[in-house]
Every structure is written in structure tokens, then in C-alpha cells.
Design an enzyme around this catalytic site. Structure first.
Site, PDB file in Angstrom:
ATOM      1  N   SER A   1     -40.468  30.121 -31.599  1.00 18.68           N
ATOM      2  CA  SER A   1     -39.262  30.923 -31.789  1.00 18.68           C
ATOM      3  C   SER A   1     -38.047  30.074 -32.155  1.00 18.68           C
ATOM      4  O   SER A   1     -37.017  30.113 -31.498  1.00 18.68           O
ATOM      5  CB  SER A   1     -38.966  31.727 -30.511  1.00 18.68           C
ATOM      6  OG  SER A   1     -40.049  32.560 -30.192  1.00 18.68           O
TER       7      SER A   1
ATOM      8  N   CYS B   1     -34.656  27.886 -40.800  1.00 17.06           N
ATOM      9  CA  CYS B   1     -33.529  27.917 -41.737  1.00 17.06           C
ATOM     10  C   CYS B   1     -32.405  26.976 -41.304  1.00 17.06           C
ATOM     11  O   CYS B   1     -31.578  26.572 -42.130  1.00 17.06           O
ATOM     12  CB  CYS B   1     -32.981  29.337 -41.845  1.00 17.06           C
ATOM     13  SG  CYS B   1     -34.191  30.555 -42.421  1.00 17.06           S
TER      14      CYS B   1
ATOM     15  N   ALA C   1     -41.145  33.370 -35.476  1.00 14.69           N
ATOM     16  CA  ALA C   1     -40.334  34.583 -35.472  1.00 14.69           C
ATOM     17  C   ALA C   1     -41.152  35.864 -35.431  1.00 14.69           C
ATOM     18  O   ALA C   1     -40.987  36.690 -34.516  1.00 14.69           O
ATOM     19  CB  ALA C   1     -39.417  34.581 -36.701  1.00 14.69           C
TER      20      ALA C   1
ATOM     21  N   GLU D   1     -50.260  28.897 -30.892  1.00 12.19           N
ATOM     22  CA  GLU D   1     -49.333  28.182 -31.760  1.00 12.19           C
ATOM     23  C   GLU D   1     -49.816  26.751 -31.915  1.00 12.19           C
ATOM     24  O   GLU D   1     -49.987  26.039 -30.933  1.00 12.19           O
ATOM     25  CB  GLU D   1     -47.914  28.207 -31.183  1.00 12.19           C
ATOM     26  CG  GLU D   1     -46.924  27.261 -31.838  1.00 12.19           C
ATOM     27  CD  GLU D   1     -46.830  27.457 -33.340  1.00 12.19           C
ATOM     28  OE1 GLU D   1     -46.834  26.435 -34.066  1.00 12.19           O
ATOM     29  OE2 GLU D   1     -46.758  28.615 -33.800  1.00 12.19           O
TER      30      GLU D   1
ATOM     31  N   ARG E   1     -42.520  35.956 -19.350  1.00 12.80           N
ATOM     32  CA  ARG E   1     -42.615  37.380 -19.704  1.00 12.80           C
ATOM     33  C   ARG E   1     -44.076  37.831 -19.799  1.00 12.80           C
ATOM     34  O   ARG E   1     -44.388  38.789 -20.503  1.00 12.80           O
ATOM     35  CB  ARG E   1     -41.879  37.620 -21.015  1.00 12.80           C
ATOM     36  CG  ARG E   1     -40.365  37.477 -20.880  1.00 12.80           C
ATOM     37  CD  ARG E   1     -39.690  37.391 -22.234  1.00 12.80           C
ATOM     38  NE  ARG E   1     -38.244  37.476 -22.115  1.00 12.80           N
ATOM     39  CZ  ARG E   1     -37.453  36.465 -21.755  1.00 12.80           C
ATOM     40  NH1 ARG E   1     -37.987  35.282 -21.473  1.00 12.80           N
ATOM     41  NH2 ARG E   1     -36.145  36.627 -21.670  1.00 12.80           N
TER      42      ARG E   1
ATOM     43  N   ASN F   1     -38.371  38.529 -38.358  1.00 16.93           N
ATOM     44  CA  ASN F   1     -37.999  39.145 -37.080  1.00 16.93           C
ATOM     45  C   ASN F   1     -38.125  40.667 -37.137  1.00 16.93           C
ATOM     46  O   ASN F   1     -38.568  41.298 -36.170  1.00 16.93           O
ATOM     47  CB  ASN F   1     -36.574  38.734 -36.704  1.00 16.93           C
ATOM     48  CG  ASN F   1     -36.528  37.362 -36.055  1.00 16.93           C
ATOM     49  OD1 ASN F   1     -36.885  37.196 -34.896  1.00 16.93           O
ATOM     50  ND2 ASN F   1     -36.113  36.353 -36.817  1.00 16.93           N
TER      51      ASN F   1
ATOM     52  N   ARG G   1     -42.301  44.573 -23.917  1.00 16.36           N
ATOM     53  CA  ARG G   1     -41.253  45.471 -23.431  1.00 16.36           C
ATOM     54  C   ARG G   1     -41.785  46.894 -23.283  1.00 16.36           C
ATOM     55  O   ARG G   1     -41.402  47.618 -22.364  1.00 16.36           O
ATOM     56  CB  ARG G   1     -40.062  45.476 -24.390  1.00 16.36           C
ATOM     57  CG  ARG G   1     -39.262  44.194 -24.434  1.00 16.36           C
ATOM     58  CD  ARG G   1     -38.023  44.339 -25.294  1.00 16.36           C
ATOM     59  NE  ARG G   1     -37.470  43.035 -25.633  1.00 16.36           N
ATOM     60  CZ  ARG G   1     -37.633  42.429 -26.789  1.00 16.36           C
ATOM     61  NH1 ARG G   1     -38.328  43.017 -27.759  1.00 16.36           N
ATOM     62  NH2 ARG G   1     -37.125  41.242 -27.007  1.00 16.36           N
TER      63      ARG G   1
ATOM     64  N   TRP H   1      -8.614  44.707 -56.380  1.00 18.80           N
ATOM     65  CA  TRP H   1      -9.968  45.077 -56.786  1.00 18.80           C
ATOM     66  C   TRP H   1     -10.899  43.952 -56.373  1.00 18.80           C
ATOM     67  O   TRP H   1     -10.811  42.834 -56.897  1.00 18.80           O
ATOM     68  CB  TRP H   1     -10.051  45.290 -58.301  1.00 18.80           C
ATOM     69  CG  TRP H   1      -9.561  46.646 -58.721  1.00 18.80           C
ATOM     70  CD1 TRP H   1      -8.285  46.976 -59.097  1.00 18.80           C
ATOM     71  CD2 TRP H   1     -10.330  47.841 -58.796  1.00 18.80           C
ATOM     72  NE1 TRP H   1      -8.211  48.309 -59.394  1.00 18.80           N
ATOM     73  CE2 TRP H   1      -9.449  48.870 -59.227  1.00 18.80           C
ATOM     74  CE3 TRP H   1     -11.663  48.151 -58.540  1.00 18.80           C
ATOM     75  CZ2 TRP H   1      -9.866  50.181 -59.414  1.00 18.80           C
ATOM     76  CZ3 TRP H   1     -12.079  49.461 -58.741  1.00 18.80           C
ATOM     77  CH2 TRP H   1     -11.185  50.461 -59.165  1.00 18.80           C
TER      78      TRP H   1
END
Length: 468
Positions: free
Chosen positions: A53, A57, A23, A47, A84, A320, A34, A449
Site C-alpha cells: 500500500s 507515483c 493499491a 505480496e 484488520r 484504488n 469492512r 475568461w
């Protein structure tokens, strides 16, 4: 062994090296890309695993069958990153950071080939490692940690090949209770062995007791205040978990003891670490004392906005955000990560568990004086079908009334209510100010409430009484 050197120095293009392909690391790489095209910035990422990515969890929900396939947990594949213009090198472990020389040494796990790669800017996103106590039998077959997709696949392979249906989960934190649910969903009889007096040490013990009672109601055997001394084996395979007082038969053992920052590489390079073992950074996520090195994700410590102290929290949400901040700064922009309030939610079957801010012992440790209140309420108007019970505990600073923490245990609709408290903590609100919050109301969603506001009213009254 082959050694080669590649330089990112002296040319028109800068080189960004990223250690860790999950992440924080890949968010940083993607954001930097970008902002700066391949002609201005070369990006090399390492890696050591087989996936990038992905949602760690989500592993308990994949194991338990709620998520149908491993691929659903992968947000972006290595190929998509490479498209990319990110030079992503899989199954390649960084073994050394040479800070003075501005380079890292890597080793390809399949071939053993080693190489030096120079960097102009470095991102350390090495994550966290599961706690695996040094006990007899802990490395036996059938004993599983659950941190990576490879870990999850190995556990599923064991579950598919095991005839028995007895499971022991060691530890009762988030990972432990989520894995207990996963194994219950797969038809296993589950025993949870926990060294704490109650499950979920991220809660106060009185709230943890509610979790204990509910888990037993789901058919899970809870063994609290028990230290595992050994995994008993038969033919190299785990057959039981032993404590000082008893043995618990197991066809599979899952370690859910928690994680620690993976900072051995950074420590060896002389990078600064804090009291919890995580790397220390400034608000821009730059490693303290190092102009061209950033760090993010589960390997760092972050500022607790409530206590004002550093803490370690391993959550994908933070990772992230760290990556976005790092990538923006590396890419020539400006961004900061101000800190956290410690919000977390979990569930075990239909029981929802949430917390944010400080526990009682956290407040004591920070030197704060406080009032604590607990209220019982329901998730909907009491007359509306499906209203479920909910317990809310709230801590407020004595005299000032500043909100310090909230814990919630209940059924449907309980956990996400903690977000109201998280916003209030971030804004530094008092419990009295919270009572005027204009929250959404309709009988299918809340009593008149809201339970969090009922707790705020009670805390306000207690703070006023203490000040008089």
C-alpha cells in the site's frame, strides 16, 4: 521444497485470495473486510515485495528530496493490514493459478518453501512491470528502473555512492520527465534520450514541443528521435548510453520508458487479455468468463469513455477505485467501474503538464472527425502579479461539437485546470455548452475568461464554421 495444501472449500467461511499487496489488491481486501467480518470471510494476500500500500507515483519526489523519507509514501504497513484480520504474506510470490482447481501456488522468496492455497474468490492485482529493453549492458550496475520502493532505494544508494554528477534518463514519458526533475534537484547534469520526436508522447507533438523547449530552459539536454542501442560499461558498471549517432556519458542511468501490464501469471492460467496486454474485466471488475475471479489496478485494461475502446492506463487513482469496486462486490455489495477519460498530470520543475481525453492520433484511430484549436492565455488576470503563460489545446468532434480532448502546458495553476475538461468529457458535454460553465473567478486565480473556456469558445466557432 515443501508442498502443502490449504482449503477454503466446504466450510462456513469463504476464503478470498489476493495476489498483489499494493493499491488495488489491498484496497479490495480492506473493503471486503469492512463488509464481511473474519467469521464470514478469510482473507489471504500474497505480496512478493517488501512493502504494501505505497505510492509508486511518489518515488520521483522522494528521490528528488521533496518527500523526506520512504516511509512517507507508505499508506498502510503489513502489520496494519494484519491487525484488520488480513493474512498478509510478504516476500511470497504466486507462481501459478489453477483455475479449474480453485487454488494458487506460492513460493516464499527467502526460504523457497512452496504451498498450494485454495480460494473461493480470487483477486488478481499483479500491477505492471517497467519496460526494460533487451540491450547490451542494460543490466549493468548503475542502471535503474523505478517502479517499486525497492527500486527507489537502490537508485538512492547509487546516487549516494557515485562521485560523478552526470545522469542519463532513457525515455521522456511521465516517469522520464519526473525523474529528470528529481536528478536536477539533486544537482545532476541530466540528458534525456527519447525515441519519440518530442517528449511526452501522451501529448500531441505540437504540445510536446513546448515541453521540450521548457526542459531545455531548465538546463536539461534533450535528445529526441534517438534509439538507445547499448549501455556502455566499464568493469560491469554503466559509463555511457549509446545511440546510433552518439554516446552520452553517465554516472547513473534511469530507465523511464514506461510500463506494461504484469499478466504473465494470468495468461498462463488462461485468463483473457486484451490488445494492450491487460486483463479484460466486466464493469464489476470481474474477469470475463470467470464468476469468482476479479482483477484491478495496473494489470487490467479499462474502457475509454470518449473513444469507446479498451486501453491500459497505469495510475494509482484507478487502482484504488478498482479495489473499492472489487472489495464491495466480493463483500456482498454491488459496485461498478464505468471507465476513464484518460486524465493525467505531471510536472518537471516549474512546468506543469496535463491532458485528458483523446490526442489527434487517438481520434483518427477511433474514426472520429474533429476540429483542433490552440490558445495562449495566463493563469491569472494579466495585470495581477505572478500571472504565468499557459497553452491550451482542445479537440471537438466535427458537426456535433462534442468535446474530445484537452491538453495544457504551462506554469503555476495550469495542470489542475484539466479537471474541468475531465468532468465535461465524462458528462459528454459539447464545447458550446462548456462556454457557459460557471467557473470560479477572481484576479489571483484566473482571467475573466478561464483559459479552458477561451479554448472552448474558439472550438465552438470552428465547429460552427465547419458546419456552415
Amino acid at each position: 521444497m515443501s508442498m502443502s495444501a490449504a482449503s477454503g472449500k466446504g466450510g462456513a467461511r469463504e476464503r478470498l485470495v489476493v495476489i498483489g499487496g499494493d493499491a488495488a489488491g489491498m484496497s479490495a481486501a480492506s473493503q471486503a473486510r469492512r463488509l464481511r467480518g473474519p467469521d464470514a470471510l478469510e482473507i489471504v494476500a500474497f505480496e512478493r515485495g517488501a512493502f504494501t500500500s505505497y505510492s509508486a507515483c511518489g518515488i520521483p519526489y522522494w528521490v528528488g528530496g521533496d518527500v523526506p523519507s520512504r516511509d512517507r509514501l507508505v499508506a498502510r504497513t503489513p502489520e496494519e493490514h494484519r491487525e484488520r484480520d488480513i493474512d498478509l504474506r510478504m516476500r511470497t510470490e504466486v507462481t501459478e493459478i489453477d483455475v479449474a482447481g480453485g487454488r494458487v501456488r506460492s513460493r516464499e522468496l527467502d526460504t523457497g518453501t512452496e504451498a498450494w492455497t485454495a480460494y473461493d474468490k480470487l483477486v488478481v492485482a499483479t500491477g505492471a512491470r517497467p519496460v526494460r529493453p533487451d540491450l547490451p549492458g542494460i543490466d549493468a550496475r548503475g542502471v535503474h528502473g523505478v517502479q517499486t520502493l525497492d527500486d527507489g532505494q537502490a537508485l538512492l544508494d547509487t546516487l549516494d555512492s557515485t562521485r560523478g554528477r552526470r545522469a542519463v534518463v532513457v525515455g521522456a514519458g511521465y516517469i522520464g520527465v519526473e525523474m529528470a526533475e528529481a536528478l536536477v534537484n539533486r544537482g545532476y547534469g541530466v540528458t534525456v534520450v527519447n525515441r519519440g520526436k518530442e517528449p511526452m508522447s501522451t501529448l500531441d507533438p505540437d504540445m510536446g514541443r513546448l515541453v521540450h523547449t521548457a526542459m531545455e530552459g531548465l538546463g536539461i539536454t534533450m535528445v529526441d528521435d534517438a534509439e538507445v542501442t547499448e549501455v556502455l560499461t566499464d568493469g560491469g558498471r554503466g559509463r555511457a548510453v549509446a545511440t546510433e549517432d552518439a554516446e552520452y556519458p553517465a554516472d547513473v542511468v534511469v530507465l523511464g520508458i514506461g510500463v506494461r501490464p504484469e499478466t504473465a501469471l494470468a495468461r498462463a492460467a488462461g485468463l483473457p487479455v486484451g490488445d494492450h496486454g491487460g486483463l479484460l474485466t466486466d464493469l464489476a471488475m470481474r474477469v470475463r468468463g470467470h464468476e469468482n475471479i476479479w482483477a484491478g489496478g495496473d494489470c487490467v485494461e479499462v474502457l475509454d469513455l470518449v473513444s469507446g475502446r479498451e486501453r491500459h492506463i497505469a495510475l494509482g487513482t484507478h487502482a484504488n477505485k478498482h479495489g473499492q469496486v472489487i472489495g464491495t462486490n466480493v463483500g456482498g455489495g454491488y459496485a461498478t467501474f464505468p471507465g476513464v477519460v484518460g486524465t493525467a498530470v505531471s510536472k518537471v520543475c516549474d512546468l506543469e503538464i496535463a491532458r485528458t481525453g483523446l490526442r489527434e492520433k487517438d481520434a483518427h484511430r477511433a474514426g472520429l472527425r474533429f476540429e483542433a484549436v490552440t490558445v495562449e492565455s495566463t493563469s491569472r488576470a494579466g495585470y495581477y502579479p505572478g500571472a504565468e503563460p499557459m497553452t491550451v489545446k482542445m479537440l471537438a468532434e466535427r458537426r456535433t461539437g462534442r468535446l474530445l480532448g484537452v491538453q495544457i502546458v504551462g506554469r503555476e495553476g495550469a495542470a489542475k485546470r484539466v479537471d474541468v475538461a475531465a468532468v465535461a468529457l465524462t458528462a459528454g458535454m459539447t464545447v458550446e455548452a462548456m462556454t457557459a460553465l460557471d467557473l470560479g473567478y477572481a484576479p489571483p486565480f484566473s482571467p475573466v475568461w478561464d483559459p479552458v473556456l477561451v479554448a472552448a469558445r474558439k472550438a465552438t466557432a470552428k465547429v460552427r464554421a465547419g458546419a456552415s
